[in-house]
Design a protein around this motif. Structure first.
Motif, PDB file in Angstrom:
ATOM      1  N   PRO A  36      -3.407   2.254   4.967  1.00 58.30           N
ATOM      2  CA  PRO A  36      -2.572   2.833   6.016  1.00 58.30           C
ATOM      3  C   PRO A  36      -3.424   3.373   7.154  1.00 58.30           C
ATOM      4  O   PRO A  36      -4.576   3.723   6.980  1.00 58.30           O
ATOM      5  CB  PRO A  36      -1.832   3.967   5.288  1.00 58.30           C
ATOM      6  N   SER A  37      -2.844   3.432   8.328  1.00 57.31           N
ATOM      7  CA  SER A  37      -3.566   3.925   9.493  1.00 57.31           C
ATOM      8  C   SER A  37      -3.998   5.363   9.279  1.00 57.31           C
ATOM      9  O   SER A  37      -3.293   6.181   8.697  1.00 57.31           O
ATOM     10  CB  SER A  37      -2.664   3.844  10.725  1.00 57.31           C
ATOM     11  N   ALA A  38      -5.230   5.670   9.744  1.00 58.68           N
ATOM     12  CA  ALA A  38      -5.756   7.025   9.575  1.00 58.68           C
ATOM     13  C   ALA A  38      -5.101   8.001  10.542  1.00 58.68           C
ATOM     14  O   ALA A  38      -5.209   9.213  10.395  1.00 58.68           O
ATOM     15  CB  ALA A  38      -7.261   7.020   9.800  1.00 58.68           C
ATOM     16  N   VAL A  39      -4.404   7.458  11.560  1.00 58.54           N
ATOM     17  CA  VAL A  39      -3.741   8.311  12.542  1.00 58.54           C
ATOM     18  C   VAL A  39      -2.324   8.605  12.063  1.00 58.54           C
ATOM     19  O   VAL A  39      -1.523   7.711  11.880  1.00 58.54           O
ATOM     20  CB  VAL A  39      -3.689   7.635  13.924  1.00 58.54           C
ATOM     21  N   ALA A  40      -2.023   9.851  11.834  1.00 61.26           N
ATOM     22  CA  ALA A  40      -0.683  10.256  11.380  1.00 61.26           C
ATOM     23  C   ALA A  40      -0.297  11.531  12.097  1.00 61.26           C
ATOM     24  O   ALA A  40      -1.144  12.377  12.386  1.00 61.26           O
ATOM     25  CB  ALA A  40      -0.668  10.469   9.871  1.00 61.26           C
ATOM     26  N   ARG A  78       9.042   4.078  -0.497  1.00 65.71           N
ATOM     27  CA  ARG A  78       9.462   3.779   0.865  1.00 65.71           C
ATOM     28  C   ARG A  78       8.799   4.699   1.881  1.00 65.71           C
ATOM     29  O   ARG A  78       9.214   4.777   3.033  1.00 65.71           O
ATOM     30  CB  ARG A  78      10.991   3.894   0.964  1.00 65.71           C
ATOM     31  N   THR A  79       7.772   5.408   1.444  1.00 67.98           N
ATOM     32  CA  THR A  79       7.060   6.313   2.330  1.00 67.98           C
ATOM     33  C   THR A  79       5.936   5.563   3.055  1.00 67.98           C
ATOM     34  O   THR A  79       5.769   4.351   2.891  1.00 67.98           O
ATOM     35  CB  THR A  79       6.448   7.485   1.532  1.00 67.98           C
ATOM     36  N   LYS A  80       5.147   6.306   3.819  1.00 69.76           N
ATOM     37  CA  LYS A  80       4.014   5.725   4.544  1.00 69.76           C
ATOM     38  C   LYS A  80       2.694   5.974   3.835  1.00 69.76           C
ATOM     39  O   LYS A  80       1.624   5.812   4.428  1.00 69.76           O
ATOM     40  CB  LYS A  80       3.958   6.308   5.963  1.00 69.76           C
ATOM     41  N   HIS A  81       2.756   6.365   2.571  1.00 72.48           N
ATOM     42  CA  HIS A  81       1.547   6.719   1.844  1.00 72.48           C
ATOM     43  C   HIS A  81       1.558   6.092   0.448  1.00 72.48           C
ATOM     44  O   HIS A  81       2.612   5.761  -0.085  1.00 72.48           O
ATOM     45  CB  HIS A  81       1.422   8.244   1.717  1.00 72.48           C
ATOM     46  N   ASP A  82       0.375   5.965  -0.138  1.00 75.30           N
ATOM     47  CA  ASP A  82       0.256   5.492  -1.501  1.00 75.30           C
ATOM     48  C   ASP A  82       0.450   6.662  -2.468  1.00 75.30           C
ATOM     49  O   ASP A  82       0.215   7.821  -2.109  1.00 75.30           O
ATOM     50  CB  ASP A  82      -1.114   4.840  -1.738  1.00 75.30           C
ATOM     51  N   LEU A 186      -1.360  10.211  -2.171  1.00 75.67           N
ATOM     52  CA  LEU A 186      -2.782   9.995  -1.948  1.00 75.67           C
ATOM     53  C   LEU A 186      -3.117  10.093  -0.463  1.00 75.67           C
ATOM     54  O   LEU A 186      -2.324   9.710   0.395  1.00 75.67           O
ATOM     55  CB  LEU A 186      -3.202   8.621  -2.478  1.00 75.67           C
ATOM     56  N   ASP A 187      -4.310  10.595  -0.200  1.00 75.20           N
ATOM     57  CA  ASP A 187      -4.798  10.641   1.170  1.00 75.20           C
ATOM     58  C   ASP A 187      -5.055   9.225   1.668  1.00 75.20           C
ATOM     59  O   ASP A 187      -5.544   8.369   0.923  1.00 75.20           O
ATOM     60  CB  ASP A 187      -6.090  11.465   1.224  1.00 75.20           C
ATOM     61  N   ASP A 188      -4.742   8.969   2.937  1.00 64.55           N
ATOM     62  CA  ASP A 188      -4.851   7.618   3.470  1.00 64.55           C
ATOM     63  C   ASP A 188      -6.291   7.130   3.566  1.00 64.55           C
ATOM     64  O   ASP A 188      -6.535   5.922   3.580  1.00 64.55           O
ATOM     65  CB  ASP A 188      -4.201   7.551   4.857  1.00 64.55           C
ATOM     66  N   SER A 190      -9.322   8.830   1.763  1.00 64.58           N
ATOM     67  CA  SER A 190     -10.092   8.988   0.518  1.00 64.58           C
ATOM     68  C   SER A 190      -9.395   8.385  -0.687  1.00 64.58           C
ATOM     69  O   SER A 190     -10.028   8.149  -1.718  1.00 64.58           O
ATOM     70  CB  SER A 190     -10.341  10.472   0.259  1.00 64.58           C
ATOM     71  N   HIS A 191      -8.076   8.153  -0.580  1.00 66.46           N
ATOM     72  CA  HIS A 191      -7.263   7.637  -1.687  1.00 66.46           C
ATOM     73  C   HIS A 191      -7.291   8.569  -2.905  1.00 66.46           C
ATOM     74  O   HIS A 191      -7.165   8.115  -4.045  1.00 66.46           O
ATOM     75  CB  HIS A 191      -7.716   6.230  -2.089  1.00 66.46           C
ATOM     76  N   GLN A 192      -7.440   9.851  -2.643  1.00 64.26           N
ATOM     77  CA  GLN A 192      -7.362  10.874  -3.679  1.00 64.26           C
ATOM     78  C   GLN A 192      -6.159  11.765  -3.390  1.00 64.26           C
ATOM     79  O   GLN A 192      -5.682  11.836  -2.251  1.00 64.26           O
ATOM     80  CB  GLN A 192      -8.648  11.697  -3.715  1.00 64.26           C
ATOM     81  N   PRO A 193      -5.625  12.456  -4.411  1.00 64.99           N
ATOM     82  CA  PRO A 193      -4.405  13.256  -4.213  1.00 64.99           C
ATOM     83  C   PRO A 193      -4.570  14.337  -3.151  1.00 64.99           C
ATOM     84  O   PRO A 193      -5.624  14.976  -3.048  1.00 64.99           O
ATOM     85  CB  PRO A 193      -4.180  13.879  -5.600  1.00 64.99           C
ATOM     86  N   VAL A 194      -3.523  14.526  -2.363  1.00 62.54           N
ATOM     87  CA  VAL A 194      -3.540  15.560  -1.334  1.00 62.54           C
ATOM     88  C   VAL A 194      -3.135  16.914  -1.907  1.00 62.54           C
ATOM     89  O   VAL A 194      -3.326  17.947  -1.258  1.00 62.54           O
ATOM     90  CB  VAL A 194      -2.596  15.192  -0.164  1.00 62.54           C
ATOM     91  N   ASP A 195      -2.535  16.928  -3.114  1.00 63.35           N
ATOM     92  CA  ASP A 195      -2.171  18.169  -3.778  1.00 63.35           C
ATOM     93  C   ASP A 195      -2.177  17.923  -5.284  1.00 63.35           C
ATOM     94  O   ASP A 195      -2.674  16.895  -5.753  1.00 63.35           O
ATOM     95  CB  ASP A 195      -0.805  18.676  -3.305  1.00 63.35           C
ATOM     96  N   ASN A 196      -1.632  18.866  -6.043  1.00 65.19           N
ATOM     97  CA  ASN A 196      -1.607  18.749  -7.502  1.00 65.19           C
ATOM     98  C   ASN A 196      -0.424  17.970  -8.033  1.00 65.19           C
ATOM     99  O   ASN A 196      -0.220  17.882  -9.241  1.00 65.19           O
ATOM    100  CB  ASN A 196      -1.622  20.143  -8.140  1.00 65.19           C
ATOM    101  N   GLY A 197       0.400  17.407  -7.139  1.00 66.69           N
ATOM    102  CA  GLY A 197       1.536  16.606  -7.571  1.00 66.69           C
ATOM    103  C   GLY A 197       2.758  17.447  -7.894  1.00 66.69           C
ATOM    104  O   GLY A 197       2.706  18.677  -7.948  1.00 66.69           O
TER     105      GLY A 197
END
Length: 376
Positions: A36-40, A78-82, A186-188, A190-197
């Protein structure tokens, strides 16, 4: 400009358009799995996205002691993130008497084999009156493990086949199943979680557990029967199947196993509540109830007509290795799907490109015939 030259230009344009659309099929198949694009926008980052959950093909009836019946649990991104996630299913009957020993659940991930789901520890208020099944495994402490994380990229979905069966001792009557996931965005980059879920759930599907023979219990004979009375414990008394007698004795209907049934007939007094939202404590942010009570008819399932409380579990550890593994598996699945052309969007583009190609060829045929007629 002559008519012949105009037709030639129109035919060339049609052929060029067909080639562009045909090439777009491959471009979309590859682009759908790209990063995904890094610009959000800040607003997009601030809003917590969630996965869409659905249950498809849930039968309207299950027979106690009968064969397993199959349906599909679909996780749609259906979101813009993995995302990475762990799927769960919560089962409950209207009487609140369903227990883990009363059912068996198996699941099959895309491309995998059938596996047996495990009972997950539900820390909600319904931990003793419902059954939370995890489509995965538990560690020695009874908590979800990181290795069970699955991945779903933006614009993709994961269909999980499920088959459920109920034992001959399962309580009869109305019941339902609710789809649940523990998911982390996931962060666009680093592909690591942005929070604890967080946990979330979307509605649910109601069905009926029936006695062997397929007849609902209790069976209504059309004759007036005594009105069930409340005992001191708050449980309704069994409904009589015969005509009322002069005495105060009520004879319960017996099932083929010889056990009296005890199906409550009163409507629940509790109404579904608004969706609770919990950040990283393992509490869900979805709603597990459907407000309108609708009884299913025949083998057609319907909404759950009684309240179901969202579950609460201990979140699994989101280790970098487990997240990378889930993301790599999702990427590989998307790549394989793109190579086989199984995506519905690419199929539609290919059909459009084919139609334009046919139109272009038709234009050139007309031009050639006109040219031949003029030369003749």
């Amino acid at each position: 400009m002559s008519i012949r030259r105009s037709l030639a230009l129109a035919g060339a344009a049609a052929l060029a358009s067909s080639l562009v659309l045909a090439g777009a099929q491959g471009a979309m198949a590859v682009g759908a799995t790209g990063t995904p694009s890094a610009v959000a926008s800040q607003a997009d980052k601030a809003s917590r996205a969630s996965l869409d959950l659905s249950l498809n093909g849930v039968p309207g009836t299950f027979i106690a002691g009968g064969d397993a019946r199959e349906f599909t649990f679909k996780i749609d991104n259906r979101t813009k993130h993995d995302f990475v996630f762990i799927p769960l299913l919560k089962f409950k009957n209207k009487a609140g008497s369903l227990q883990a020993k009363d059912l068996k659940v198996q699941y099959r991930l895309p491309g995998g084999e059938w596996q047996t789901a495990v009972v997950a520890p539900d820390q909600s208020g319904e931990k003793n009156s419902s059954v939370l099944m995890m489509l995965g495994t538990l560690d020695s402490a009874g908590n979800p493990v990181a290795d069970d994380l699955l991945g779903v990229n933006r614009g993709k979905n994961v269909p999980i086949k499920v088959r459920a069966s109920f034992t001959d001792g399962a309580p009869l009557g109305r019941a339902g199943v609710v789809p649940v996931v523990f998911a982390a965005q996931l962060d666009d980059s680093s592909h690591q979680p942005v929070d604890n879920g967080h946990l979330s759930c979307d509605g649910g599907v109601g069905f009926t557990i029936k006695a062997p023979g397929g007849k609902p219990t209790p069976t209504h004979t059309g004759k007036p029967s005594p009105t069930p009375t409340q005992s001191q414990t708050g449980k309704p008394s069994p409904t009589a199947s015969g005509s009322p007698s002069a005495t105060a004795t009520v004879t319960p209907t017996e099932t083929p196993t010889g056990k009296p049934t005890d199906t409550p007939t009163e409507k629940p007094t509790e109404k579904p509540t608004e969706k609770p939202t919990t950040p990283a404590t393992g509490e869900p942010s979805g709603s597990a109830t459907t407000p309108a009570p609708v009884e299913s008819s025949g083998d057609t399932s319907g909404p759950i007509d009684f309240p179901v409380e969202p579950p609460v579990i201990t979140p699994p550890p989101l280790t970098p290795a487990a997240v990378d593994k889930a993301k790599a598996a999702a990427d590989g699945s998307d790549k394989a799907l793109a190579q086989t052309g199984g995506d519905g969007n690419t199929t539609a583009i290919a059909a459009t490109g084919g139609a334009v190609l046919v139109a272009g060829i038709g234009t050139l045929v007309v031009l050639r015939r006109r040219k031949s007629a003029q030369q003749g």
